[in-house]
Design an enzyme around this catalytic site. Structure first.
Site, mmCIF file in Angstrom:
data_model
loop_
_atom_site.group_PDB
_atom_site.id
_atom_site.type_symbol
_atom_site.label_atom_id
_atom_site.label_comp_id
_atom_site.label_asym_id
_atom_site.label_seq_id
_atom_site.Cartn_x
_atom_site.Cartn_y
_atom_site.Cartn_z
ATOM 1 N N CYS A 1 -5.451 51.227 -19.428
ATOM 2 C CA CYS A 1 -5.804 50.025 -19.876
ATOM 3 C C CYS A 1 -6.282 49.168 -18.496
ATOM 4 C CB CYS A 1 -4.718 49.207 -20.421
ATOM 5 S SG CYS A 1 -3.405 48.656 -19.334
ATOM 6 N N ASP A 2 -6.098 49.712 -17.347
ATOM 7 C CA ASP A 2 -6.460 49.030 -15.894
ATOM 8 C C ASP A 2 -8.064 49.203 -15.928
ATOM 9 O OD1 ASP A 2 -3.834 50.278 -16.008
ATOM 10 O OD2 ASP A 2 -3.809 50.325 -13.759
ATOM 11 N N ALA A 3 -8.447 50.154 -16.364
ATOM 12 C CA ALA A 3 -10.009 50.483 -16.489
ATOM 13 C C ALA A 3 -10.570 49.332 -17.103
ATOM 14 C CB ALA A 3 -10.074 51.743 -17.431
ATOM 15 N N LEU A 4 -10.010 48.705 -18.169
ATOM 16 C CA LEU A 4 -10.762 47.435 -18.873
ATOM 17 C C LEU A 4 -11.258 46.235 -17.984
ATOM 18 C CD1 LEU A 4 -9.063 47.705 -22.225
ATOM 19 C CD2 LEU A 4 -11.262 48.999 -21.587
#
Length: 362
Positions: free
Chosen positions: A150-153
């Protein structure tokens, strides 16, 4: 720790004044610039200038530069780009290494110098022509070549949205939507309206509660705002992101702690009682943005922003260090009043820009 809690809780009722917001933001920004080459999270060496940690700092710092208009901040940020020939970090597909592209595009908007964004455009054009064929599952080969955590978002999608906005080329928006929907279908818990950090946490419990990492969801929530800022509010794409945003905002309202922060495991307040300022600052940023843009009800949400911002300010030291920033990780953990991280500063500065507007700053 008791004294810090006492300061934070006693400050929650304080009225927020734009000048005071600006003063504490300046103190935090200047402290971080003075300590930019320090090492954090137990590392022996400082983060590389293009690392995602610093990329998140720049996202907040460039917002602060725009808010204050002081050229010293722009000059500092420009030097980062010049030192690195305006390149992204070394992994072509990895979202973390795209984060600095958000800074480059904002500097391009101000200075209109094509060289600031050419490497980013070239790399993203390559990615579109050679899209990763990997699965979202965590242990599959090259799995982080797609946004399967989710960090990638926060890291990559806003760069795609910004490129779409400045070029008006639909291909950037199309890629963003396809990949974002794939990530959300994989990681978003529809019942809880929160994102799992990655596949490893789906179905896993901590003290009987589902594990929704606060900073991980902070990455998502702030990223949603940074994407929506680039889109036409009447477009179907904007409405897609807004729907997710509103669901998360409603959940965040219900899970804010009495002290004003969010527990490191959002549903585990009873077990994670230490404040944490990076995830919480991202949530305050997102909620204040929603109030400023008329997508959240002020009566309902403004008290949460006020309580949250006052709590964050209560964790800024006299010399300007933001404390209680959880070190680099992927799950709920520990934080300390005397430890910080650059991404926490970025989150705090992002929050401050929206809080400043909300309370009448211009």
């Amino acid at each position: 720790m008791f004294a810090i809690f006492a300061i934070a809780s006693s400050s929650q009722a304080q009225e927020i004044k734009p000048l005071e917001v600006k003063k504490v933001m300046e103190k935090v920004a200047d402290w971080q610039m003075a300590h930019f080459n320090d090492s954090y999270s137990g590392n022996k060496e400082p983060h590389h200038q293009l690392d995602w940690t610093n990329g998140a700092l720049y996202v907040g710092m460039v917002k602060w530069a725009e808010m204050t208009g002081d050229e010293k901040y722009y000059n500092w940020l420009k030097e980062i780009g010049e030192n690195n020939e305006w390149k992204l970090y070394f992994r072509k597909y990895h979202a973390d290494d795209h984060t600095v592209g958000q800074l480059y595009i904002e500097l391009y908007r101000k200075f209109k110098d094509d060289k600031m964004i050419k490497p980013t455009k070239d790399q993203f054009n390559f990615i579109m022509l050679h899209p990763a064929q990997t699965l979202m599952n965590w242990k599959t080969p090259y799995h982080q070549d797609r946004w399967n955590w989710c960090d990638a978002l926060f890291m990559s999608p806003p760069v795609w949205a910004k490129l779409y906005n400045i070029t008006r080329e639909e291909k950037y928006l199309d890629f963003l939507m396809k990949e974002y929907k794939a990530s959300t279908d994989f990681l978003f818990d529809k019942k809880e309206s929160l994102y799992y950090r990655d596949e490893k946490y789906i179905g896993k419990l901590d003290n009987g509660t589902k594990i929704f990492w606060a900073r991980g969801n902070g990455w998502v929530f702030a990223g949603l705002v940074n994407i929506m800022n680039e889109l036409d509010s009447n477009s179907k794409e904007y409405k897609y992101f807004l729907k997710i945003y509103k669901k998360m905002a409603n959940k965040l309202l219900k899970t804010q702690t009495p002290q004003g922060h969010w527990a490191m495991s959002i549903l585990g307040q009873d077990f994670y009682t230490t404040p944490e300022t990076s995830g919480s600052s991202f949530f305050i940023y997102g909620l204040a943005w929603g109030l400023n843009n008329g997508v959240l009800d002020k009566t309902t949400y403004a008290p949460a922003v006020k309580k949250g911002w006052n709590a964050m300010v209560g964790h800024v030291t006299e010399d300007g260090m933001l404390g209680y920033v959880q070190p680099i990780g992927a799950a709920p953990g520990k934080a300390w009043p005397d430890k910080t991280e650059v991404y926490g500063t970025g989150a705090f500065l992002s929050a401050g820009t929206e809080v400043y507007k909300l309370y009448g700053g211009e």
